[in-house]
Design a protein around this motif. Structure first.
Motif, PDB file in Angstrom:
ATOM      1  N   HIS A 117      24.867  32.235  33.510  1.00  0.00           N
ATOM      2  CA  HIS A 117      25.160  33.626  33.869  1.00  0.00           C
ATOM      3  C   HIS A 117      25.592  33.692  35.322  1.00  0.00           C
ATOM      4  O   HIS A 117      24.928  33.151  36.215  1.00  0.00           O
ATOM      5  N   LEU A 118      26.726  34.363  35.571  1.00  0.00           N
ATOM      6  CA  LEU A 118      27.284  34.509  36.909  1.00  0.00           C
ATOM      7  C   LEU A 118      26.998  35.918  37.420  1.00  0.00           C
ATOM      8  O   LEU A 118      27.417  36.902  36.802  1.00  0.00           O
ATOM      9  N   TYR A 119      26.286  35.984  38.534  1.00  0.00           N
ATOM     10  CA  TYR A 119      26.034  37.290  39.133  1.00  0.00           C
ATOM     11  C   TYR A 119      27.296  37.859  39.758  1.00  0.00           C
ATOM     12  O   TYR A 119      27.571  39.055  39.655  1.00  0.00           O
ATOM     13  N   ASP A 120      28.083  37.007  40.405  1.00  0.00           N
ATOM     14  CA  ASP A 120      29.350  37.423  41.011  1.00  0.00           C
ATOM     15  C   ASP A 120      30.425  36.475  40.510  1.00  0.00           C
ATOM     16  O   ASP A 120      30.574  35.361  41.006  1.00  0.00           O
ATOM     17  N   ARG A 121      31.180  36.889  39.506  1.00  0.00           N
ATOM     18  CA  ARG A 121      32.151  36.003  38.870  1.00  0.00           C
ATOM     19  C   ARG A 121      33.367  35.743  39.742  1.00  0.00           C
ATOM     20  O   ARG A 121      34.115  34.795  39.505  1.00  0.00           O
ATOM     21  N   TYR A 179      19.998  40.668  32.969  1.00  0.00           N
ATOM     22  CA  TYR A 179      21.098  39.887  33.537  1.00  0.00           C
ATOM     23  C   TYR A 179      21.928  40.788  34.451  1.00  0.00           C
ATOM     24  O   TYR A 179      22.969  41.316  34.051  1.00  0.00           O
ATOM     25  N   PRO A 180      21.459  40.999  35.686  1.00  0.00           N
ATOM     26  CA  PRO A 180      22.219  41.858  36.615  1.00  0.00           C
ATOM     27  C   PRO A 180      23.520  41.192  37.044  1.00  0.00           C
ATOM     28  O   PRO A 180      23.627  39.964  37.095  1.00  0.00           O
ATOM     29  N   THR A 181      24.489  41.991  37.348  1.00  0.00           N
ATOM     30  CA  THR A 181      25.793  41.491  37.781  1.00  0.00           C
ATOM     31  C   THR A 181      26.363  42.436  38.824  1.00  0.00           C
ATOM     32  O   THR A 181      26.009  43.621  38.875  1.00  0.00           O
ATOM     33  N   LYS A 182      27.229  41.923  39.646  1.00  0.00           N
ATOM     34  CA  LYS A 182      27.833  42.708  40.727  1.00  0.00           C
ATOM     35  C   LYS A 182      29.089  43.403  40.223  1.00  0.00           C
ATOM     36  O   LYS A 182      29.984  42.763  39.652  1.00  0.00           O
ATOM     37  N   ARG A 183      29.156  44.702  40.410  1.00  0.00           N
ATOM     38  CA  ARG A 183      30.315  45.499  40.043  1.00  0.00           C
ATOM     39  C   ARG A 183      31.011  45.976  41.307  1.00  0.00           C
ATOM     40  O   ARG A 183      30.396  46.616  42.159  1.00  0.00           O
ATOM     41  N   ARG A 184      32.270  45.678  41.438  1.00  0.00           N
ATOM     42  CA  ARG A 184      33.032  46.074  42.615  1.00  0.00           C
ATOM     43  C   ARG A 184      33.773  47.377  42.364  1.00  0.00           C
ATOM     44  O   ARG A 184      34.161  47.681  41.232  1.00  0.00           O
ATOM     45  N   THR A 185      33.959  48.126  43.451  1.00  0.00           N
ATOM     46  CA  THR A 185      34.740  49.359  43.387  1.00  0.00           C
ATOM     47  C   THR A 185      36.105  49.211  44.043  1.00  0.00           C
ATOM     48  O   THR A 185      36.964  50.076  43.859  1.00  0.00           O
ATOM     49  N   ARG A 186      36.306  48.118  44.789  1.00  0.00           N
ATOM     50  CA  ARG A 186      37.586  47.879  45.458  1.00  0.00           C
ATOM     51  C   ARG A 186      38.033  46.446  45.189  1.00  0.00           C
ATOM     52  O   ARG A 186      37.194  45.546  45.096  1.00  0.00           O
ATOM     53  N   PRO A 187      39.329  46.230  45.117  1.00  0.00           N
ATOM     54  CA  PRO A 187      39.821  44.871  44.837  1.00  0.00           C
ATOM     55  C   PRO A 187      39.609  43.930  46.009  1.00  0.00           C
ATOM     56  O   PRO A 187      39.448  44.358  47.166  1.00  0.00           O
ATOM     57  N   VAL A 188      39.637  42.648  45.732  1.00  0.00           N
ATOM     58  CA  VAL A 188      39.437  41.617  46.743  1.00  0.00           C
ATOM     59  C   VAL A 188      40.794  41.074  47.184  1.00  0.00           C
ATOM     60  O   VAL A 188      41.832  41.366  46.585  1.00  0.00           O
ATOM     61  N   TYR A 189      40.774  40.247  48.250  1.00  0.00           N
ATOM     62  CA  TYR A 189      41.976  39.631  48.799  1.00  0.00           C
ATOM     63  C   TYR A 189      41.992  38.147  48.441  1.00  0.00           C
ATOM     64  O   TYR A 189      40.936  37.523  48.222  1.00  0.00           O
ATOM     65  N   SER A 190      43.191  37.607  48.390  1.00  0.00           N
ATOM     66  CA  SER A 190      43.387  36.173  48.179  1.00  0.00           C
ATOM     67  C   SER A 190      44.118  35.609  49.381  1.00  0.00           C
ATOM     68  O   SER A 190      45.259  35.995  49.671  1.00  0.00           O
ATOM     69  N   ILE A 191      43.467  34.693  50.109  1.00  0.00           N
ATOM     70  CA  ILE A 191      44.041  34.058  51.288  1.00  0.00           C
ATOM     71  C   ILE A 191      44.172  32.573  51.001  1.00  0.00           C
ATOM     72  O   ILE A 191      43.176  31.838  50.947  1.00  0.00           O
ATOM     73  N   GLU A 192      45.411  32.154  50.746  1.00  0.00           N
ATOM     74  CA  GLU A 192      45.727  30.767  50.420  1.00  0.00           C
ATOM     75  C   GLU A 192      44.904  30.270  49.235  1.00  0.00           C
ATOM     76  O   GLU A 192      44.377  29.159  49.226  1.00  0.00           O
ATOM     77  N   GLY A 193      44.768  31.122  48.243  1.00  0.00           N
ATOM     78  CA  GLY A 193      44.074  30.751  47.030  1.00  0.00           C
ATOM     79  C   GLY A 193      42.581  30.984  47.046  1.00  0.00           C
ATOM     80  O   GLY A 193      41.928  30.839  46.017  1.00  0.00           O
ATOM     81  N   ARG A 194      42.011  31.365  48.186  1.00  0.00           N
ATOM     82  CA  ARG A 194      40.576  31.619  48.278  1.00  0.00           C
ATOM     83  C   ARG A 194      40.322  33.122  48.245  1.00  0.00           C
ATOM     84  O   ARG A 194      41.037  33.898  48.865  1.00  0.00           O
TER      85      ARG A 194
END
Length: 406
Positions: A182-186, A220-235
């Motif tokens: 189980h992944l808390y932050d996928r 099984y808690p999981t993290k729900r985001r409200t804003r999108p993330v950034y990708s910097i050189e694949g990370r």
């Protein structure tokens, strides 16, 4: 002499011309009253045809890729070029950006409810329809008497001529749900390393897929985001504080009960089997929809499954060539039957009969998933998707007629 050569050449030319005319219109020269017609088999072929699944030729053979390797290489090159052109970018498409796919949240709840309905219905059918399990291998048989087909691959099977030794089976022998971490932050932490394997919970992979698609479970808690993330050189980099999005907490969470009236004790076996079969197809179709957007990986040599953007790094593979990989799994794209083990069994046409299936007549028998076979024996209608696999149109000969069949 010259006239003879001219006459012979003219005869040869006339012979070739007649051959060309015959090849151009072969039906004209066959008969005046009959015409040769050809049938396009590609248009009349049944698209729902499915043959009996064949086992791998050897244990060292890798699972086939659902997507061809050529297309995977092209995708990797395109992603690399896009990363070079724009090293830092805001990911817009869910679920890669950490957000949920809105139209798949309800599908996740339906799949979870269908799974619970299947387990509840099978627990009732097992008390009526006998389930047999081999003592030495994973072979399962649905019926009164175990079959005599010699396919046992367990320890010391050569001493028994690959004959199965049957015992009473359970619900988990009929259908199998492989587990994953189980992944808390996928998105923030998509991988589990070897030293962290003890600190991560494990659960059925199809439940983990539902959780990542929007299902909320208390254990099984999981993290729900409200804003999108950034990708910097694949990370993946997250510059914003993450919070639980209350708008995505569907009211269906308080209604996660088996669908239909499977909890009703007044239902007969035929009604229960029909509901279980409907739940089976609902679970399979819903899982396919979610797997189109959410990534699921499986090992190419063993049944290990991991739901998430990447496969884990736990060194636990014991399949072929695992020494060269230092126990690491050879991850590849998974199919829906990697999440749900169908456990194909031999189809028994005569349910009330006490004559077991013969090993010499096994090419006339069909197969079906154990769930479908149990529901059909309980009185449910045979699904059209499995009619060809069960070989209902094949009449097997009797044992004393085997020598007369070519």
């Amino acid at each position: 002499m010259h006239r003879r050569s001219l006459s012979s050449s003219s005869s040869i030319l006339s012979h070739f011309n007649s051959l060309n005319k015959f090849q151009s219109s072969p039906t004209h020269h066959l008969c005046h009253s009959r015409t040769l017609t050809t049938v396009d088999t590609t248009t009349t072929r049944d698209h729902s045809y499915a043959d009996i699944p064949k086992p791998p030729k050897s244990k060292s053979e890798r699972k086939p890729y659902p997507t061809p390797m050529k297309i995977l290489v092209q995708r990797a090159k395109q992603e690399k070029e896009a990363r070079k052109a724009q090293p830092c970018k805001l990911l817009e498409d869910p679920p890669e950006n950490g957000l949920l796919v809105p139209e798949l949240v309800s599908v996740a709840h339906q799949v979870y409810q269908a799974r619970e309905s299947i387990l509840l219905g099978l627990s009732k059918l097992v008390n009526v329809i006998p389930v047999l399990r081999c003592r030495h291998c994973f072979e399962v048989h649905i019926g009164q008497v175990g079959h005599e087909i010699r396919t046992c691959s367990g320890p010391k099977s050569g001493l028994r001529n690959a004959t199965h030794m049957w015992r009473k089976g359970r619900v988990h022998d009929v259908i199998y749900f492989p587990k994953c971490f189980h992944l808390y932050d996928r998105v923030g932490k998509p991988r589990v390393i070897h030293n962290e394997s003890r600190s991560f919970k494990q659960l059925p992979a199809i439940v983990e897929l539902c959780i990542q698609a929007g299902l909320n479970l208390e254990n099984y808690p999981t993290k729900r985001r409200t804003r999108p993330v950034y990708s910097i050189e694949g990370r993946i980099v997250d510059f914003e504080d993450t919070q639980v999005d209350s708008s995505l907490d569907c009211s269906l969470n308080s209604e996660l009960q088996p669908k239909g009236d499977l909890g009703n004790c007044d239902l007969n076996i035929r009604e229960v089997s029909s509901m279980v079969l409907d739940s089976w197809f609902e679970m399979i179709s819903g899982a396919k929809k979610m797997m189109e957007r959410y990534k699921v990986h499986t090992c190419g040599y063993c049944p290990e499954v991991q739901v998430g953007p990447k496969g884990h790094k736990v060194r636990m593979c014991k399949a072929s060539k695992h020494q060269s990989r230092n126990g690491m799994h050879a991850w590849q794209e998974a199919t829906v039957f990697d999440l749900v083990g169908p456990n194909y069994v031999w189809h028994v046409a005569d349910v009330a009969g006490e004559v077991p299936l013969c090993n010499d007549l096994k090419r006339y028998y069909g197969k079906a998933p154990a769930v479908v076979e149990m529901c059909v024996q309980a009185g449910a209608r045979v699904p059209d998707e499995y009619r060809s696999m069960m070989r209902l149109d094949v009449v097997p000969p009797c044992r004393d007629e085997l020598d007369l069949v070519t």
